[in-house]
Design a protein around this motif. Structure first.
Motif, mmCIF file in Angstrom:
data_model
loop_
_atom_site.group_PDB
_atom_site.id
_atom_site.type_symbol
_atom_site.label_atom_id
_atom_site.label_comp_id
_atom_site.label_asym_id
_atom_site.label_seq_id
_atom_site.Cartn_x
_atom_site.Cartn_y
_atom_site.Cartn_z
ATOM 1 N N MET A 1 0.841 -1.182 0.000
ATOM 2 C CA MET A 1 0.000 0.000 0.000
ATOM 3 C C MET A 1 0.879 1.236 0.000
ATOM 4 O O MET A 1 1.729 1.394 0.860
ATOM 5 N N THR A 2 0.652 2.097 -0.974
ATOM 6 C CA THR A 2 1.367 3.366 -1.048
ATOM 7 C C THR A 2 0.346 4.481 -1.193
ATOM 8 O O THR A 2 -0.454 4.473 -2.132
ATOM 9 N N LEU A 3 0.366 5.425 -0.268
ATOM 10 C CA LEU A 3 -0.473 6.609 -0.394
ATOM 11 C C LEU A 3 0.367 7.713 -1.014
ATOM 12 O O LEU A 3 1.500 7.936 -0.597
ATOM 13 N N ARG A 4 -0.207 8.359 -2.024
ATOM 14 C CA ARG A 4 0.485 9.459 -2.689
ATOM 15 C C ARG A 4 -0.539 10.499 -3.107
ATOM 16 O O ARG A 4 -1.742 10.221 -3.160
ATOM 17 N N ALA A 5 -0.053 11.694 -3.416
ATOM 18 C CA ALA A 5 -0.939 12.761 -3.872
ATOM 19 C C ALA A 5 -1.583 12.372 -5.198
ATOM 20 O O ALA A 5 -0.925 11.851 -6.092
ATOM 21 N N ALA A 6 -2.873 12.624 -5.297
ATOM 22 C CA ALA A 6 -3.588 12.386 -6.551
ATOM 23 C C ALA A 6 -3.190 13.440 -7.564
ATOM 24 O O ALA A 6 -2.925 14.593 -7.222
ATOM 25 N N THR A 7 -3.141 13.029 -8.821
ATOM 26 C CA THR A 7 -2.846 13.959 -9.916
ATOM 27 C C THR A 7 -3.961 13.877 -10.942
ATOM 28 O O THR A 7 -4.812 12.973 -10.891
ATOM 29 N N ARG A 8 -3.935 14.799 -11.882
ATOM 30 C CA ARG A 8 -4.932 14.749 -12.967
ATOM 31 C C ARG A 8 -4.859 13.424 -13.716
ATOM 32 O O ARG A 8 -5.867 12.932 -14.200
ATOM 33 N N GLY A 9 -3.675 12.850 -13.788
ATOM 34 C CA GLY A 9 -3.509 11.569 -14.462
ATOM 35 C C GLY A 9 -4.238 10.426 -13.772
ATOM 36 O O GLY A 9 -4.445 9.365 -14.372
ATOM 37 N N ASP A 10 -4.651 10.626 -12.517
ATOM 38 C CA ASP A 10 -5.395 9.609 -11.765
ATOM 39 C C ASP A 10 -6.902 9.740 -11.944
ATOM 40 O O ASP A 10 -7.662 8.917 -11.428
ATOM 41 N N LEU A 11 -7.344 10.771 -12.651
ATOM 42 C CA LEU A 11 -8.773 11.079 -12.714
ATOM 43 C C LEU A 11 -9.603 9.914 -13.253
ATOM 44 O O LEU A 11 -10.672 9.605 -12.704
ATOM 45 N N GLY B 1 -11.568 -3.702 4.223
ATOM 46 C CA GLY B 1 -11.427 -4.515 5.419
ATOM 47 C C GLY B 1 -9.999 -4.835 5.803
ATOM 48 O O GLY B 1 -9.758 -5.622 6.719
ATOM 49 N N ALA B 2 -9.037 -4.211 5.130
ATOM 50 C CA ALA B 2 -7.621 -4.491 5.412
ATOM 51 C C ALA B 2 -6.903 -3.283 6.018
ATOM 52 O O ALA B 2 -5.678 -3.254 6.056
ATOM 53 N N GLY B 3 -7.649 -2.281 6.465
ATOM 54 C CA GLY B 3 -7.035 -1.112 7.087
ATOM 55 C C GLY B 3 -6.711 0.020 6.136
ATOM 56 O O GLY B 3 -6.179 1.044 6.555
ATOM 57 N N ARG B 4 -7.028 -0.141 4.864
ATOM 58 C CA ARG B 4 -6.696 0.908 3.893
ATOM 59 C C ARG B 4 -7.554 2.157 4.080
ATOM 60 O O ARG B 4 -7.059 3.276 3.934
ATOM 61 N N GLY B 5 -8.827 1.985 4.381
ATOM 62 C CA GLY B 5 -9.691 3.137 4.631
ATOM 63 C C GLY B 5 -9.212 3.924 5.842
ATOM 64 O O GLY B 5 -9.178 5.150 5.830
#
Length: 158
Positions: free
Chosen positions: A1-11, A80-84
């Motif tokens: 799991m990697t949290l990163r800033a969303a970009t326009r490319g993720d839209l 259910g795996a803690g990501r939320g």
């Protein structure tokens, strides 16, 4: 799991998740693009090997004193795996960094899983908006969290 800033490319990936998670009241592509680009908020994506499996956003104008969790959504197979919880905590950290003292959110009254998550992180119900979510006529539960002050080391106990 990697949290990163969303970009326009993720839209595209975010919108696919948005429409899957919220089929009757998904945000429009235009609204989501504006949220991602806004300097008054921060959207994060949960990236698993180059695939966006979740996202969340907070609106927190620097110095305003309050913030709003805008949305959190995950692919069904990673729930259910803690990501939320990880997304929520990262958004709360961002709100704190923007000097928010209180954080608000709205959650569907028919989503007890999300309600339990928010309550477990210290949110309390402060009001309800009847029939807020349309076209489903589902109430919105408004929840609030008072953010603790950081200690002398700059860290906040959870």
């Amino acid at each position: 799991m990697t949290l990163r800033a969303a970009t326009r490319g993720d839209l595209d990936a975010i919108m696919a998740l948005e429409e899957s998670a919220f089929p009757t009241d998904a945000w429009s592509r235009t609204a989501m693009a504006a949220e991602i680009a806004s300097p008054h908020g921060r959207y994060l994506v949960d990236d698993e090997s180059g695939r966006v499996v979740g996202y969340g956003g907070v609106r927190a104008v620097v110095g305003a004193g309050d913030a709003d969790i805008q949305t959190i959504a995950l692919e069904a197979d990673v729930r259910g795996a803690g990501r939320g919880r990880a997304l929520l905590r990262a958004l709360l950290d961002e709100a704190r960094a923007r000097r928010a003292q209180q954080v608000f959110l709205e959650v569907r009254a028919d989503n007890p899983v999300a309600q339990r998550l928010y309550a477990s992180e210290g949110f309390v119900e402060i009001a309800r908006r009847p029939r807020y979510y349309q076209p489903d006529d589902v109430d919105a539960i408004i929840m609030q969290l008072n953010l603790p002050e950081p200690g002398a080391d700059g860290k906040v106990d959870r």
